[in-house]
Design a protein around this motif. Structure first.
Motif, PDB file in Angstrom:
ATOM      1  N   HIS A  29      56.883  64.794  20.304  1.00  0.00           N
ATOM      2  CA  HIS A  29      55.499  64.628  20.741  1.00  0.00           C
ATOM      3  C   HIS A  29      55.182  63.165  21.073  1.00  0.00           C
ATOM      4  O   HIS A  29      54.517  62.888  22.073  1.00  0.00           O
ATOM      5  N   TYR A  30      55.658  62.238  20.262  1.00  0.00           N
ATOM      6  CA  TYR A  30      55.404  60.817  20.552  1.00  0.00           C
ATOM      7  C   TYR A  30      56.041  60.406  21.873  1.00  0.00           C
ATOM      8  O   TYR A  30      55.429  59.673  22.660  1.00  0.00           O
ATOM      9  N   TRP A  52      55.140  52.521  17.945  1.00  0.00           N
ATOM     10  CA  TRP A  52      55.142  52.245  16.502  1.00  0.00           C
ATOM     11  C   TRP A  52      55.265  53.557  15.716  1.00  0.00           C
ATOM     12  O   TRP A  52      55.958  53.612  14.709  1.00  0.00           O
ATOM     13  N   CYS A  53      54.610  54.604  16.201  1.00  0.00           N
ATOM     14  CA  CYS A  53      54.729  55.922  15.559  1.00  0.00           C
ATOM     15  C   CYS A  53      56.171  56.429  15.638  1.00  0.00           C
ATOM     16  O   CYS A  53      56.680  57.007  14.666  1.00  0.00           O
ATOM     17  N   VAL A  54      56.825  56.209  16.773  1.00  0.00           N
ATOM     18  CA  VAL A  54      58.239  56.585  16.911  1.00  0.00           C
ATOM     19  C   VAL A  54      59.060  55.863  15.847  1.00  0.00           C
ATOM     20  O   VAL A  54      59.861  56.476  15.136  1.00  0.00           O
ATOM     21  N   LEU A  55      58.844  54.564  15.713  1.00  0.00           N
ATOM     22  CA  LEU A  55      59.587  53.786  14.715  1.00  0.00           C
ATOM     23  C   LEU A  55      59.364  54.323  13.309  1.00  0.00           C
ATOM     24  O   LEU A  55      60.306  54.423  12.518  1.00  0.00           O
ATOM     25  N   GLU A  56      58.131  54.684  12.998  1.00  0.00           N
ATOM     26  CA  GLU A  56      57.841  55.214  11.660  1.00  0.00           C
ATOM     27  C   GLU A  56      58.578  56.515  11.395  1.00  0.00           C
ATOM     28  O   GLU A  56      59.140  56.702  10.317  1.00  0.00           O
ATOM     29  N   SER A  57      58.583  57.414  12.370  1.00  0.00           N
ATOM     30  CA  SER A  57      59.291  58.679  12.161  1.00  0.00           C
ATOM     31  C   SER A  57      60.795  58.455  12.061  1.00  0.00           C
ATOM     32  O   SER A  57      61.468  59.106  11.268  1.00  0.00           O
ATOM     33  N   LEU A  58      61.317  57.530  12.846  1.00  0.00           N
ATOM     34  CA  LEU A  58      62.738  57.198  12.723  1.00  0.00           C
ATOM     35  C   LEU A  58      63.024  56.664  11.324  1.00  0.00           C
ATOM     36  O   LEU A  58      63.985  57.079  10.671  1.00  0.00           O
ATOM     37  N   ARG A  98      59.721  45.078   9.913  1.00  0.00           N
ATOM     38  CA  ARG A  98      60.311  46.424   9.964  1.00  0.00           C
ATOM     39  C   ARG A  98      61.832  46.321  10.043  1.00  0.00           C
ATOM     40  O   ARG A  98      62.555  47.074   9.392  1.00  0.00           O
ATOM     41  N   HIS A  99      62.327  45.382  10.833  1.00  0.00           N
ATOM     42  CA  HIS A  99      63.761  45.154  10.957  1.00  0.00           C
ATOM     43  C   HIS A  99      64.340  44.781   9.584  1.00  0.00           C
ATOM     44  O   HIS A  99      65.354  45.344   9.150  1.00  0.00           O
ATOM     45  N   GLY A 100      63.697  43.858   8.901  1.00  0.00           N
ATOM     46  CA  GLY A 100      64.167  43.434   7.591  1.00  0.00           C
ATOM     47  C   GLY A 100      64.155  44.547   6.565  1.00  0.00           C
ATOM     48  O   GLY A 100      65.096  44.698   5.773  1.00  0.00           O
ATOM     49  N   LEU A 101      63.107  45.356   6.580  1.00  0.00           N
ATOM     50  CA  LEU A 101      63.039  46.470   5.629  1.00  0.00           C
ATOM     51  C   LEU A 101      64.111  47.512   5.914  1.00  0.00           C
ATOM     52  O   LEU A 101      64.703  48.076   4.987  1.00  0.00           O
ATOM     53  N   ALA A 102      64.390  47.760   7.192  1.00  0.00           N
ATOM     54  CA  ALA A 102      65.456  48.706   7.539  1.00  0.00           C
ATOM     55  C   ALA A 102      66.810  48.175   7.059  1.00  0.00           C
ATOM     56  O   ALA A 102      67.621  48.925   6.516  1.00  0.00           O
ATOM     57  N   ARG A 155      52.485  52.027  -1.231  1.00  0.00           N
ATOM     58  CA  ARG A 155      51.496  51.287  -2.016  1.00  0.00           C
ATOM     59  C   ARG A 155      50.741  50.257  -1.168  1.00  0.00           C
ATOM     60  O   ARG A 155      49.561  50.005  -1.395  1.00  0.00           O
ATOM     61  N   HIS A 156      51.405  49.687  -0.194  1.00  0.00           N
ATOM     62  CA  HIS A 156      50.791  48.653   0.646  1.00  0.00           C
ATOM     63  C   HIS A 156      50.146  49.209   1.919  1.00  0.00           C
ATOM     64  O   HIS A 156      49.772  48.440   2.804  1.00  0.00           O
ATOM     65  N   ALA A 157      50.014  50.532   2.033  1.00  0.00           N
ATOM     66  CA  ALA A 157      49.444  51.153   3.244  1.00  0.00           C
ATOM     67  C   ALA A 157      50.145  50.628   4.497  1.00  0.00           C
ATOM     68  O   ALA A 157      49.520  50.310   5.503  1.00  0.00           O
ATOM     69  N   TYR A 158      51.447  50.546   4.416  1.00  0.00           N
ATOM     70  CA  TYR A 158      52.295  50.036   5.483  1.00  0.00           C
ATOM     71  C   TYR A 158      52.329  50.968   6.687  1.00  0.00           C
ATOM     72  O   TYR A 158      52.412  50.527   7.823  1.00  0.00           O
ATOM     73  N   TRP A 159      52.265  52.250   6.421  1.00  0.00           N
ATOM     74  CA  TRP A 159      52.416  53.241   7.477  1.00  0.00           C
ATOM     75  C   TRP A 159      51.159  53.350   8.324  1.00  0.00           C
ATOM     76  O   TRP A 159      50.050  53.373   7.808  1.00  0.00           O
TER      77      TRP A 159
END
Length: 182
Positions: A29-30, A52-58, A98-102, A155-159
């Motif tokens: 859908h995205y 950004w939504c695509v990245l979140e689902s990935l 996001r890169h660092g967290l991945a 916890r940080h409302a990151y999404w």
């Protein structure tokens, strides 16, 4: 009240699927929302949001290498065209985060630390508390794993895609994908 553009409505259905953990359908859908936004003259802000939504689902589906690849492309873009506004600078910082967290979720902590330090430097102190938290853990030699990072992201409302940000009342589903004859 006007009806939102079709690309927005399709993206909202993607978010509904994402909240249900159906990231394959969310991504479909995205991606269609991105295509429609380009055809319908959707703003850059809309297109960036859908990406950004695509990245979140990935990320939520564990496709961390795909997230890293996307972030590398964004970072390369900004190398060629350095950020000229505060919004662009924050966008670059968010992609570094996001890169660092991945990377951290993959256990590549030295690389993750470099990216997260860059994110914090670009954004400014106090603007990326999640990055600062994970950096604190790595500096202290604490155990960092994907589960712990995900808990902190929540916890940080990151999404971006959260129940309070989705409008299921305007969502429009794409037709189902035809399955191959077996």
């Amino acid at each position: 009240m006007s009806v939102p553009a079709l690309h927005f409505r399709v993206a909202e259905q993607g978010k509904v699927f994402a909240l249900a953990g159906r990231h394959d359908e969310a991504l479909r859908h995205y991606r269609e929302a991105l295509r429609l936004a380009a055809l319908q003259g959707g703003s850059d802000v809309c297109q960036r949001h859908y990406a950004w939504c695509v990245l979140e689902s990935l990320e939520r589906s564990g496709a961390h290498e795909a997230v890293i690849s996307f972030c590398l492309r964004v970072e390369a873009h900004y190398q060629q065209q350095p950020p000229t506004s505060e919004l662009a600078l924050q966008d670059l910082a968010a992609h570094h985060e996001r890169h660092g967290l991945a990377l951290a979720k993959l256990g590549r902590l030295a690389e993750a630390r470099t990216r997260l330090e860059s994110a914090v430097a670009l954004a400014g102190a106090g603007r990326l508390p999640l990055s600062e938290r994970v950096l604190g853990w790595t500096r202290a030699g604490l155990h960092v794993d994907a589960r712990r990072i995900t808990l902190e992201q929540d916890r940080h409302a990151y999404w971006v895609v959260r129940p309070d940000t989705v409008r299921p009342d305007v969502a429009v589903a794409l037709p189902p994908v035809a399955s191959p004859l077996g």
